[in-house]
Design a protein around this motif. Structure first.
Motif, mmCIF file in Angstrom:
data_model
loop_
_atom_site.group_PDB
_atom_site.id
_atom_site.type_symbol
_atom_site.label_atom_id
_atom_site.label_comp_id
_atom_site.label_asym_id
_atom_site.label_seq_id
_atom_site.Cartn_x
_atom_site.Cartn_y
_atom_site.Cartn_z
ATOM 1 N N LEU A 1 0.852 -1.188 0.000
ATOM 2 C CA LEU A 1 0.000 0.000 0.000
ATOM 3 C C LEU A 1 0.884 1.233 0.000
ATOM 4 O O LEU A 1 1.688 1.430 0.908
ATOM 5 N N GLU A 2 0.755 2.070 -1.009
ATOM 6 C CA GLU A 2 1.635 3.224 -1.163
ATOM 7 C C GLU A 2 1.156 4.450 -0.391
ATOM 8 O O GLU A 2 1.913 5.387 -0.188
ATOM 9 N N GLN A 3 -0.112 4.490 0.020
ATOM 10 C CA GLN A 3 -0.600 5.616 0.799
ATOM 11 C C GLN A 3 -0.952 5.152 2.205
ATOM 12 O O GLN A 3 -1.097 3.969 2.466
ATOM 13 N N GLY A 4 -1.100 6.121 3.114
ATOM 14 C CA GLY A 4 -1.395 5.782 4.487
ATOM 15 C C GLY A 4 -2.859 5.413 4.683
ATOM 16 O O GLY A 4 -3.681 5.532 3.775
ATOM 17 N N LEU A 5 -3.170 4.960 5.876
ATOM 18 C CA LEU A 5 -4.556 4.628 6.210
ATOM 19 C C LEU A 5 -4.888 5.212 7.573
ATOM 20 O O LEU A 5 -4.019 5.480 8.394
ATOM 21 N N LEU B 1 -5.728 -5.640 11.521
ATOM 22 C CA LEU B 1 -5.060 -5.615 10.218
ATOM 23 C C LEU B 1 -3.849 -6.538 10.235
ATOM 24 O O LEU B 1 -2.945 -6.376 11.045
ATOM 25 N N ASP B 2 -3.826 -7.505 9.332
ATOM 26 C CA ASP B 2 -2.687 -8.401 9.158
ATOM 27 C C ASP B 2 -1.890 -7.913 7.947
ATOM 28 O O ASP B 2 -2.393 -7.914 6.826
ATOM 29 N N LEU B 3 -0.639 -7.477 8.190
ATOM 30 C CA LEU B 3 0.183 -6.996 7.068
ATOM 31 C C LEU B 3 0.441 -8.096 6.054
ATOM 32 O O LEU B 3 0.718 -7.817 4.879
ATOM 33 N N ASN B 4 0.385 -9.338 6.496
ATOM 34 C CA ASN B 4 0.463 -10.470 5.581
ATOM 35 C C ASN B 4 1.734 -10.454 4.734
ATOM 36 O O ASN B 4 1.765 -10.929 3.595
ATOM 37 N N GLY B 5 2.808 -9.898 5.295
ATOM 38 C CA GLY B 5 4.073 -9.851 4.577
ATOM 39 C C GLY B 5 4.227 -8.669 3.648
ATOM 40 O O GLY B 5 5.281 -8.516 3.015
ATOM 41 N N TYR B 6 3.219 -7.810 3.556
ATOM 42 C CA TYR B 6 3.279 -6.643 2.677
ATOM 43 C C TYR B 6 3.622 -5.391 3.478
ATOM 44 O O TYR B 6 3.762 -5.441 4.698
ATOM 45 N N SER B 7 3.749 -4.255 2.799
ATOM 46 C CA SER B 7 4.196 -3.027 3.449
ATOM 47 C C SER B 7 3.248 -1.866 3.180
ATOM 48 O O SER B 7 2.599 -1.797 2.133
ATOM 49 N N ILE B 8 3.212 -0.953 4.136
ATOM 50 C CA ILE B 8 2.575 0.346 3.966
ATOM 51 C C ILE B 8 3.694 1.360 3.804
ATOM 52 O O ILE B 8 4.559 1.486 4.660
ATOM 53 N N LEU C 1 6.044 7.605 4.498
ATOM 54 C CA LEU C 1 4.847 8.437 4.540
ATOM 55 C C LEU C 1 4.869 9.372 5.750
ATOM 56 O O LEU C 1 5.256 8.977 6.847
ATOM 57 N N ASP C 2 4.467 10.630 5.512
ATOM 58 C CA ASP C 2 4.380 11.583 6.624
ATOM 59 C C ASP C 2 3.407 11.091 7.677
ATOM 60 O O ASP C 2 3.595 11.313 8.866
ATOM 61 N N CYS C 3 2.360 10.440 7.242
ATOM 62 C CA CYS C 3 1.399 9.846 8.167
ATOM 63 C C CYS C 3 0.984 8.495 7.605
ATOM 64 O O CYS C 3 0.086 8.403 6.770
ATOM 65 N N ALA C 4 1.655 7.454 8.054
ATOM 66 C CA ALA C 4 1.355 6.115 7.545
ATOM 67 C C ALA C 4 0.062 5.584 8.140
ATOM 68 O O ALA C 4 -0.751 4.973 7.445
#
Length: 265
Positions: free
Chosen positions: A51-55, A67-74, A81-84
């Motif tokens: 995910l390239e933008q924050g949430l 939320l399970d990152l499941n091996g991926y990245s934010i 990100l200034d605000c991930a």
């Protein structure tokens, strides 16, 4: 078409390009939409691509989301990100048992609860976790937290009052800064923080690895920081904190070239 047909259709829907969240067998592009369909945290929300933008978990109050990152990245290492992630008035639980990461700052505000279980959290230009407000809770276990630190704050910053609580266990926190005058590990102002089986290290031109300010705001104790159960606190240039604010048990504290309110055990 019946309501049952609609439910089955949604349940087995195929993933579209912008849908990065998965609940059960359904995919969602909006985190809020995924949260609303996760039965108040009873179903995990899986990240199914980077995910390239924050949430944020701010528009829905009094909800639990897992939320399970499941091996991926934010975010990513070249685009922090200034605000991930930002959380207020709700509970967010983030887990990962693979190689997932969050690159950018995480913000906790009023009545927020954030739980980190596994994963890597990195912010080279600012504090990794900024907690400020009333009634927040921060719990981290088996995580790696890495910050570059800045002249204005620490890798972890906890502000507020005794309604706030932070507990970090079985984790590593590191601050490495060669370009600024101050490298801060943990900043604590008015609230209580506990470290257990956790290693905190800071290296820089000047080190303020544990900064405790306004401890008088803490009720029924003189301790702002509890270091217990096999933790290790190490600084290359010193530990600056009044020892009366810190309770240490079964842990080690190491410092070199110390100054200020430095202390040794």
């Amino acid at each position: 078409m019946t309501n049952e047909d609609v439910h089955i259709s949604a349940k087995w829907s195929s993933k579209k390009v912008d849908e990065v969240f998965k609940v059960g067998n359904a995919f969602y592009s909006s985190f809020d939409e995924a949260v609303r369909n996760a039965n108040n945290g009873q179903k995990p929300i899986l990240l199914v691509e980077n995910l390239e933008q924050g949430l944020s978990l701010t528009s829905i109050s009094n909800v639990v989301a897992c939320l399970d990152l499941n091996g991926y990245s934010i975010g990513n290492p070249t685009n922090e990100l200034d605000c991930a992630i930002v959380v207020s008035n709700s509970t967010l639980k983030i887990s990962d048992d693979k190689s997932g990461a969050v690159y950018g700052q995480i913000k906790l505000r009023n009545n927020a609860s954030l739980s980190l279980e596994g994963g890597r959290f990195v912010c080279s230009s600012n504090c990794v976790v900024s907690a400020d407000g009333d009634g927040y809770t921060f719990v981290a276990n088996e995580v790696e937290i890495v910050g570059g630190a800045s002249e204005t704050g620490g890798v972890l910053e906890f502000y507020g009052n005794t309604n706030n609580l932070a507990c970090i266990s079985n984790s590593t926190i590191s601050s490495v800064s060669k370009d600024v005058d101050l490298s801060v590990g943990v900043t604590i102002c008015g609230c209580e923080v506990e470290l257990a089986n956790t290693e905190v290290t800071a290296i820089g031109k000047g080190v303020d690895i544990i900064s405790c300010c306004n401890p008088s705001a803490i009720v029924d104790t003189t301790n702002a920081l509890y270091i217990v159960a096999g933790s290790k606190i190490a600084a290359r240039y010193g530990i600056f904190a009044d020892p009366s604010y810190i309770y240490v048990q079964g842990s080690t504290v190491e410092a070199k070239d110390v100054g200020g309110y430095a202390f040794f055990l």
